[in-house]
Design a protein around this motif. Structure first.
Motif, PDB file in Angstrom:
ATOM      1  N   LEU A  34      11.863 -30.559 -93.804  1.00  0.00           N
ATOM      2  CA  LEU A  34      12.589 -30.781 -92.553  1.00  0.00           C
ATOM      3  C   LEU A  34      12.875 -32.263 -92.349  1.00  0.00           C
ATOM      4  N   LEU A  35      11.869 -33.098 -92.574  1.00  0.00           N
ATOM      5  CA  LEU A  35      12.042 -34.535 -92.352  1.00  0.00           C
ATOM      6  C   LEU A  35      12.936 -35.175 -93.421  1.00  0.00           C
ATOM      7  N   GLU A  36      12.979 -34.587 -94.597  1.00  0.00           N
ATOM      8  CA  GLU A  36      13.828 -35.111 -95.667  1.00  0.00           C
ATOM      9  C   GLU A  36      15.313 -34.923 -95.363  1.00  0.00           C
ATOM     10  N   ALA A  37      15.664 -33.760 -94.823  1.00  0.00           N
ATOM     11  CA  ALA A  37      17.073 -33.459 -94.556  1.00  0.00           C
ATOM     12  C   ALA A  37      17.158 -32.455 -93.415  1.00  0.00           C
ATOM     13  N   ASN A  38      17.824 -32.847 -92.331  1.00  0.00           N
ATOM     14  CA  ASN A  38      18.010 -31.933 -91.214  1.00  0.00           C
ATOM     15  C   ASN A  38      19.178 -32.391 -90.360  1.00  0.00           C
ATOM     16  N   HIS A  39      19.637 -31.492 -89.539  1.00  0.00           N
ATOM     17  CA  HIS A  39      20.647 -31.817 -88.532  1.00  0.00           C
ATOM     18  C   HIS A  39      20.149 -31.233 -87.217  1.00  0.00           C
ATOM     19  N   PHE A  40      20.007 -32.089 -86.222  1.00  0.00           N
ATOM     20  CA  PHE A  40      19.466 -31.682 -84.926  1.00  0.00           C
ATOM     21  C   PHE A  40      20.173 -32.504 -83.862  1.00  0.00           C
ATOM     22  N   ALA A  41      21.039 -31.853 -83.089  1.00  0.00           N
ATOM     23  CA  ALA A  41      21.832 -32.553 -82.080  1.00  0.00           C
ATOM     24  C   ALA A  41      21.785 -31.789 -80.759  1.00  0.00           C
ATOM     25  N   PRO A  42      20.958 -32.241 -79.807  1.00  0.00           N
ATOM     26  CA  PRO A  42      20.932 -31.585 -78.496  1.00  0.00           C
ATOM     27  C   PRO A  42      22.315 -31.591 -77.849  1.00  0.00           C
ATOM     28  N   ALA A  43      22.650 -30.496 -77.185  1.00  0.00           N
ATOM     29  CA  ALA A  43      23.964 -30.363 -76.557  1.00  0.00           C
ATOM     30  C   ALA A  43      24.105 -31.259 -75.334  1.00  0.00           C
ATOM     31  N   ARG A  44      23.006 -31.421 -74.619  1.00  0.00           N
ATOM     32  CA  ARG A  44      23.025 -32.224 -73.404  1.00  0.00           C
ATOM     33  C   ARG A  44      22.807 -33.699 -73.748  1.00  0.00           C
ATOM     34  N   THR A  45      23.750 -34.526 -73.378  1.00  0.00           N
ATOM     35  CA  THR A  45      23.627 -35.954 -73.636  1.00  0.00           C
ATOM     36  C   THR A  45      22.901 -36.611 -72.468  1.00  0.00           C
ATOM     37  N   PRO A  46      21.833 -37.366 -72.758  1.00  0.00           N
ATOM     38  CA  PRO A  46      21.118 -38.031 -71.665  1.00  0.00           C
ATOM     39  C   PRO A  46      21.976 -39.144 -71.051  1.00  0.00           C
ATOM     40  N   PRO A  47      21.626 -39.584 -69.849  1.00  0.00           N
ATOM     41  CA  PRO A  47      22.417 -40.613 -69.169  1.00  0.00           C
ATOM     42  C   PRO A  47      22.629 -41.890 -69.985  1.00  0.00           C
ATOM     43  N   ASP A  48      21.665 -42.225 -70.833  1.00  0.00           N
ATOM     44  CA  ASP A  48      21.810 -43.442 -71.646  1.00  0.00           C
ATOM     45  C   ASP A  48      22.579 -43.187 -72.947  1.00  0.00           C
ATOM     46  N   HIS A  49      23.090 -41.969 -73.120  1.00  0.00           N
ATOM     47  CA  HIS A  49      23.888 -41.560 -74.282  1.00  0.00           C
ATOM     48  C   HIS A  49      23.127 -41.630 -75.599  1.00  0.00           C
ATOM     49  N   TYR A  50      21.816 -41.542 -75.537  1.00  0.00           N
ATOM     50  CA  TYR A  50      21.002 -41.542 -76.751  1.00  0.00           C
ATOM     51  C   TYR A  50      21.407 -40.349 -77.613  1.00  0.00           C
ATOM     52  N   ALA A  51      21.610 -40.596 -78.914  1.00  0.00           N
ATOM     53  CA  ALA A  51      22.072 -39.540 -79.810  1.00  0.00           C
ATOM     54  C   ALA A  51      21.261 -39.485 -81.104  1.00  0.00           C
ATOM     55  N   GLY A  52      19.985 -39.792 -81.002  1.00  0.00           N
ATOM     56  CA  GLY A  52      19.096 -39.666 -82.148  1.00  0.00           C
ATOM     57  C   GLY A  52      18.715 -41.004 -82.746  1.00  0.00           C
ATOM     58  N   PRO A  53      17.723 -40.956 -83.579  1.00  0.00           N
ATOM     59  CA  PRO A  53      16.966 -39.818 -84.081  1.00  0.00           C
ATOM     60  C   PRO A  53      15.953 -39.315 -83.052  1.00  0.00           C
ATOM     61  N   TYR A  54      15.405 -38.119 -83.347  1.00  0.00           N
ATOM     62  CA  TYR A  54      14.537 -37.438 -82.391  1.00  0.00           C
ATOM     63  C   TYR A  54      13.160 -37.146 -82.979  1.00  0.00           C
ATOM     64  N   ARG A  55      12.209 -37.082 -82.084  1.00  0.00           N
ATOM     65  CA  ARG A  55      10.885 -36.557 -82.387  1.00  0.00           C
ATOM     66  C   ARG A  55      10.806 -35.247 -81.610  1.00  0.00           C
ATOM     67  N   ILE A  56      10.249 -34.218 -82.237  1.00  0.00           N
ATOM     68  CA  ILE A  56      10.094 -32.967 -81.516  1.00  0.00           C
ATOM     69  C   ILE A  56       8.640 -32.509 -81.600  1.00  0.00           C
ATOM     70  N   ALA A  57       8.233 -31.790 -80.572  1.00  0.00           N
ATOM     71  CA  ALA A  57       6.908 -31.164 -80.537  1.00  0.00           C
ATOM     72  C   ALA A  57       7.124 -29.702 -80.177  1.00  0.00           C
ATOM     73  N   LEU A  58       6.551 -28.825 -80.990  1.00  0.00           N
ATOM     74  CA  LEU A  58       6.694 -27.384 -80.778  1.00  0.00           C
ATOM     75  C   LEU A  58       5.397 -26.812 -80.230  1.00  0.00           C
ATOM     76  N   SER A  59       5.539 -25.947 -79.239  1.00  0.00           N
ATOM     77  CA  SER A  59       4.384 -25.252 -78.680  1.00  0.00           C
ATOM     78  C   SER A  59       4.838 -23.886 -78.183  1.00  0.00           C
ATOM     79  N   VAL A  60       3.860 -23.037 -77.866  1.00  0.00           N
ATOM     80  CA  VAL A  60       4.165 -21.694 -77.388  1.00  0.00           C
ATOM     81  C   VAL A  60       3.343 -21.430 -76.131  1.00  0.00           C
ATOM     82  N   PRO A  61       3.721 -22.062 -75.019  1.00  0.00           N
ATOM     83  CA  PRO A  61       3.002 -21.778 -73.773  1.00  0.00           C
ATOM     84  C   PRO A  61       3.467 -20.447 -73.183  1.00  0.00           C
ATOM     85  N   GLU A  62       2.512 -19.619 -72.798  1.00  0.00           N
ATOM     86  CA  GLU A  62       2.808 -18.351 -72.131  1.00  0.00           C
ATOM     87  C   GLU A  62       3.813 -17.489 -72.896  1.00  0.00           C
ATOM     88  N   GLY A  63       3.731 -17.512 -74.228  1.00  0.00           N
ATOM     89  CA  GLY A  63       4.594 -16.670 -75.040  1.00  0.00           C
ATOM     90  C   GLY A  63       6.024 -17.138 -75.183  1.00  0.00           C
TER      91      GLY A  63
END
Length: 160
Positions: A34-63
């Motif tokens: 995943l870290l070697e090659a990926n494409h990840f572009a959130p649809a919502r642009t933050p107010p500062d127009h940040y467009a990557g790169p990203y760090r993500i954390a995955l969890s499964v709260p309450e299913g």
């Protein structure tokens, strides 16, 4: 300049009750690839127009699947929370076929292993497409990124 990719991924270790050496190897490979090659572009642009790169954390709260999306410096951009209903069956099917595959690589013929592996890849591919559909309109990801994220989501669902 836009850099729509993941540079770091973490899993909520509190939700992972147990994993075998085989599963741990799958997790390591999925993260490495995943870290070697990926494409990840959130649809919502933050107010500062940040467009990557990203760090993500995955969890499964309450299913539900939660994806914390942060900037390179770790500051939170947003947390996506997705229902898992459409992914439950693919996860269950993937666990079943992986169990057969791990048993087969220890005792089956090469032809039997190849047959099971083809079925495993087919289920994995279908699950990756289901994940892409689930993220449609929220995050743009390519097929290989979806496959690797699905593997990591499965790791979060392992029960002892």
């Amino acid at each position: 300049m836009a850099d729509p990719r993941i540079i770091d991924v973490t899993l909520d270790e509190r939700t992972i009750l147990w994993r075998s050496a085989d599963i741990e190897q799958e997790r390591r490979i999925a993260i490495f690839d995943l870290l070697e090659a990926n494409h990840f572009a959130p649809a919502r642009t933050p107010p500062d127009h940040y467009a990557g790169p990203y760090r993500i954390a995955l969890s499964v709260p309450e299913g539900r699947l939660a994806i914390d999306i942060t900037r390179e410096d770790g500051s939170l951009i947003e947390t996506l929370v997705l229902g898992m209903a459409r992914l439950r069956r693919p996860i269950r099917d993937y666990f079943a076929i992986c169990d057969s595959y791990y048993k087969a690589i220890r005792q089956a013929t090469p032809h039997e292993i190849e047959t099971i592996d083809m079925a495993r890849r087919g289920i994995h591919n279908e699950a990756a497409e289901a994940l892409r559909e689930r993220l449609d309109g929220k995050v743009e990801i390519d097929f290989d990124t979806a496959r690797r994220l699905f593997t990591l989501i499965c790791v979060l669902h392992i029960k002892a």
